[in-house]
Scaffold this motif. Structure first.
Motif, PDB file in Angstrom:
ATOM      1  N   PRO A  33      58.784   1.358  96.123  1.00 42.04           N
ATOM      2  CA  PRO A  33      59.902   0.882  97.243  1.00 42.04           C
ATOM      3  C   PRO A  33      60.451   2.434  97.482  1.00 42.04           C
ATOM      4  O   PRO A  33      60.668   3.145  96.874  1.00 42.04           O
ATOM      5  CB  PRO A  33      61.056   0.342  96.549  1.00 42.04           C
ATOM      6  CG  PRO A  33      60.696   0.289  94.972  1.00 42.04           C
ATOM      7  CD  PRO A  33      59.209   0.656  94.791  1.00 42.04           C
ATOM      8  N   ILE A  35      63.334   4.597  98.814  1.00 46.73           N
ATOM      9  CA  ILE A  35      64.792   4.722  98.328  1.00 46.73           C
ATOM     10  C   ILE A  35      65.560   5.437  99.405  1.00 46.73           C
ATOM     11  O   ILE A  35      65.164   6.886  99.880  1.00 46.73           O
ATOM     12  CB  ILE A  35      64.909   5.690  96.942  1.00 46.73           C
ATOM     13  CG1 ILE A  35      63.788   5.239  96.103  1.00 46.73           C
ATOM     14  CG2 ILE A  35      66.347   5.725  96.733  1.00 46.73           C
ATOM     15  CD1 ILE A  35      64.291   3.769  95.516  1.00 46.73           C
ATOM     16  N   ILE A  80      70.535   4.530  94.091  1.00 47.69           N
ATOM     17  CA  ILE A  80      68.976   3.591  93.865  1.00 47.69           C
ATOM     18  C   ILE A  80      69.104   2.645  94.924  1.00 47.69           C
ATOM     19  O   ILE A  80      67.736   2.543  95.248  1.00 47.69           O
ATOM     20  CB  ILE A  80      68.927   3.231  92.422  1.00 47.69           C
ATOM     21  CG1 ILE A  80      67.357   2.900  92.221  1.00 47.69           C
ATOM     22  CG2 ILE A  80      69.883   2.111  92.263  1.00 47.69           C
ATOM     23  CD1 ILE A  80      66.474   4.214  91.946  1.00 47.69           C
ATOM     24  N   SER A  81      69.798   2.005  95.390  1.00 46.89           N
ATOM     25  CA  SER A  81      70.013   0.926  96.526  1.00 46.89           C
ATOM     26  C   SER A  81      71.273   0.978  97.059  1.00 46.89           C
ATOM     27  O   SER A  81      72.308   1.389  96.502  1.00 46.89           O
ATOM     28  CB  SER A  81      69.517  -0.348  95.664  1.00 46.89           C
ATOM     29  OG  SER A  81      70.540  -0.627  94.717  1.00 46.89           O
ATOM     30  N   GLU A  82      71.311   0.416  98.161  1.00 46.42           N
ATOM     31  CA  GLU A  82      72.555   0.021  99.048  1.00 46.42           C
ATOM     32  C   GLU A  82      73.619  -0.516  98.140  1.00 46.42           C
ATOM     33  O   GLU A  82      74.813  -0.287  97.993  1.00 46.42           O
ATOM     34  CB  GLU A  82      72.368  -0.528 100.132  1.00 46.42           C
ATOM     35  CG  GLU A  82      73.681  -0.635 101.094  1.00 46.42           C
ATOM     36  CD  GLU A  82      73.662  -1.272 102.341  1.00 46.42           C
ATOM     37  OE1 GLU A  82      74.352  -1.384 103.289  1.00 46.42           O
ATOM     38  OE2 GLU A  82      72.262  -1.697 102.774  1.00 46.42           O
ATOM     39  N   GLU A  83      73.021  -1.724  97.259  1.00 47.24           N
ATOM     40  CA  GLU A  83      74.210  -2.466  96.608  1.00 47.24           C
ATOM     41  C   GLU A  83      74.483  -1.796  95.156  1.00 47.24           C
ATOM     42  O   GLU A  83      75.675  -2.086  94.888  1.00 47.24           O
ATOM     43  CB  GLU A  83      73.398  -4.106  96.336  1.00 47.24           C
ATOM     44  CG  GLU A  83      74.343  -4.874  95.664  1.00 47.24           C
ATOM     45  CD  GLU A  83      73.779  -6.286  95.260  1.00 47.24           C
ATOM     46  OE1 GLU A  83      74.243  -7.115  94.477  1.00 47.24           O
ATOM     47  OE2 GLU A  83      72.478  -6.518  95.592  1.00 47.24           O
ATOM     48  N   SER A  85      74.505   1.496  94.335  1.00 45.50           N
ATOM     49  CA  SER A  85      74.477   2.767  94.451  1.00 45.50           C
ATOM     50  C   SER A  85      75.934   3.360  93.959  1.00 45.50           C
ATOM     51  O   SER A  85      76.918   2.783  94.173  1.00 45.50           O
ATOM     52  CB  SER A  85      74.635   3.359  95.937  1.00 45.50           C
ATOM     53  OG  SER A  85      74.952   5.007  96.098  1.00 45.50           O
ATOM     54  N   LYS A 234      65.873 -10.491  94.022  1.00 51.28           N
ATOM     55  CA  LYS A 234      66.858  -9.299  93.824  1.00 51.28           C
ATOM     56  C   LYS A 234      66.675  -8.449  92.439  1.00 51.28           C
ATOM     57  O   LYS A 234      66.698  -7.351  92.489  1.00 51.28           O
ATOM     58  CB  LYS A 234      68.344  -9.714  93.648  1.00 51.28           C
ATOM     59  CG  LYS A 234      68.759 -10.283  95.207  1.00 51.28           C
ATOM     60  CD  LYS A 234      70.414 -10.548  94.957  1.00 51.28           C
ATOM     61  CE  LYS A 234      71.040 -10.653  96.351  1.00 51.28           C
ATOM     62  NZ  LYS A 234      72.496 -11.273  96.318  1.00 51.28           N
ATOM     63  N   ASP A 237      63.447  -6.655  93.215  1.00 50.50           N
ATOM     64  CA  ASP A 237      63.742  -5.354  93.811  1.00 50.50           C
ATOM     65  C   ASP A 237      64.207  -4.358  92.989  1.00 50.50           C
ATOM     66  O   ASP A 237      63.861  -3.015  93.042  1.00 50.50           O
ATOM     67  CB  ASP A 237      64.476  -5.439  95.008  1.00 50.50           C
ATOM     68  CG  ASP A 237      64.936  -4.113  95.826  1.00 50.50           C
ATOM     69  OD1 ASP A 237      63.945  -3.705  96.589  1.00 50.50           O
ATOM     70  OD2 ASP A 237      65.968  -4.015  95.711  1.00 50.50           O
ATOM     71  N   LYS A 238      65.236  -4.803  92.001  1.00 48.74           N
ATOM     72  CA  LYS A 238      65.970  -3.692  91.057  1.00 48.74           C
ATOM     73  C   LYS A 238      65.079  -3.352  90.097  1.00 48.74           C
ATOM     74  O   LYS A 238      65.013  -1.998  89.928  1.00 48.74           O
ATOM     75  CB  LYS A 238      66.936  -4.385  90.193  1.00 48.74           C
ATOM     76  CG  LYS A 238      67.885  -3.580  89.597  1.00 48.74           C
ATOM     77  CD  LYS A 238      69.190  -4.135  89.196  1.00 48.74           C
ATOM     78  CE  LYS A 238      69.280  -5.316  88.643  1.00 48.74           C
ATOM     79  NZ  LYS A 238      70.445  -5.826  88.146  1.00 48.74           N
ATOM     80  N   ARG A 241      62.639  -0.523  91.926  1.00 50.31           N
ATOM     81  CA  ARG A 241      63.326   0.663  91.835  1.00 50.31           C
ATOM     82  C   ARG A 241      63.377   1.517  90.547  1.00 50.31           C
ATOM     83  O   ARG A 241      63.146   2.730  90.693  1.00 50.31           O
ATOM     84  CB  ARG A 241      64.669   0.364  92.706  1.00 50.31           C
ATOM     85  CG  ARG A 241      64.541   0.032  93.887  1.00 50.31           C
ATOM     86  CD  ARG A 241      65.821  -0.423  94.578  1.00 50.31           C
ATOM     87  NE  ARG A 241      65.538  -0.814  95.953  1.00 50.31           N
ATOM     88  CZ  ARG A 241      65.588  -0.369  96.919  1.00 50.31           C
ATOM     89  NH1 ARG A 241      66.091   1.129  97.013  1.00 50.31           N
ATOM     90  NH2 ARG A 241      65.542  -0.836  98.221  1.00 50.31           N
TER      91      ARG A 241
END
Length: 355
Positions: A33, A35, A80-83, A85, A234, A237-238, A241
């Motif tokens: 993915p 980043i 690492i991700s918008e949610e 971070s 979800k 996706d985590k 990453r």
């Protein structure tokens, strides 16, 4: 006459199974993915390193934060991700954030020492952050070996460090997470890596990744979790990453690696106050700023006993210790670290005054 029984499988279960195995196929076949970092600007570069500035969404505090991650891993685990971070959540809380990326050394960097990393790189980058922010003071937030380097810097510098946060930080190497025989062999000098270092000059990222995995006992738990929770988009996706970050290792300067093994692991000079940095004898007793030390309950890489001694070594009158429910990496991966430090930092950061 023989009878037959039909098994009625709920449609929801079939859908979960499809989702699970589609996710596993995706992990195995698709590119890692992308980043996408929180909006940022590079404000200073030195060699391979970069100092990033992440402006607050709505600035609430005049005291900026300066994040320092480990020398052994890439720092985008903090974003690492918008949610999830850490950096993104801190900017939403009203902090201006600076983050120092050490970069990945090449063969030409084989002679960079820990002394140089502290004085020529880290200290200089904090000076640039102070100049850029026009702030009178700054909060230094170090994670893992980034915390070790931050504590060393705080003990020798004249920079206006208002708050020092050290999370999952290894400082006392009288014991560490390795088999007991290995620990004793490193401490008595019968086990060393000089030949490896001399041969490669810069420690390859593949070697450091193998060590990282070995310290976790080649943990297969995440792979099992992917199979059991593959129906959850979800979580997948985590997981992807995290998998990308873990395998995206960095190399390490041979000179710094030798110095770290000898002066930290073998001689335990940090807590003894015997390490010389830039011609100065470092002493944690020189640290007088407000101090927060965080360890986590499921840390598989850094023992609580490696972090705690600094509580008694500093001269700070305002010092706090917190034990949080998390693992060494998961506290960053989930963004939890931002919420762990905010209550403490917010009460010790200068609030913006209305115009």
């Amino acid at each position: 006459m023989a009878s037959s029984t039909l098994i009625n499988i709920p449609a929801a279960s079939l859908e979960n199974e499809r989702a699970r195995w589609n996710a596993i196929y995706k992990v195995l076949t698709e590119p890692k993915p992308e980043i996408v970092p929180t909006p940022r600007q590079a404000i200073w570069r030195k060699n391979k390193s970069v100092l990033w500035h992440y402006p607050a969404a709505e600035k609430k505090y005049e005291t900026p934060l300066f994040l320092v991650y480990s020398l052994l891993n890439k720092p985008y685990i903090l974003d690492i991700s918008e949610e999830g971070s850490v950096i993104g959540n801190l900017t939403k809380m009203g902090y201006d954030v600076y983050m120092y990326d050490w970069g990945t050394p090449g063969l030409e960097d084989r002679n960079i020492t820990l002394d140089q990393y502290v004085t020529n790189y880290l200290e200089m980058s904090v000076r640039h952050a102070l100049r850029h922010s026009r702030a009178e003071e700054i909060s230094l937030v170090g994670y893992c070996l980034g915390g070790t380097m931050s504590a060393i810097l705080a003990s020798i510098t004249d920079l206006p460090i208002k708050n020092l946060v050290l999370a999952a930080v290894p400082l006392d190497y009288s014991t560490f997470i390795l088999p007991e025989k290995w620990v004793k062999a490193i401490q008595d000098g019968t086990l060393g890596f000089d030949q490896l270092t001399d041969a490669y000059e810069v420690i390859p990222s593949q070697f450091l990744f193998a060590v990282f995995m070995a310290l976790q006992g080649f943990n297969i738990g995440p792979n099992i979790n992917l199979i059991t929770r593959g129906h959850d988009p979800k979580y997948v996706d985590k997981w992807r990453r995290m998998d990308k970050w873990m395998k995206d290792s960095v190399s390490f300067s041979g000179a710094a690696f030798k110095q770290m093994l000898k002066e930290w692991y073998k001689d335990n000079k940090l807590v003894k106050g015997e390490m010389i940095i830039g011609g100065k004898r470092m002493d944690f007793g020189n640290i007088k700023c407000s101090l927060l030390v965080i360890t986590s309950t499921r840390d598989e890489l850094v023992l609580e006993s490696q972090s705690l001694p600094i509580m008694d070594l500093v001269s700070s009158e305002d010092k706090t210790y917190e034990l949080v429910e998390a693992g060494h990496v998961s506290i960053c991966l989930t963004g939890q670290f931002a919420f762990a430090v905010d209550p403490w930092l917010s009460s010790r950061s200068k609030v913006m005054q209305p115009n």
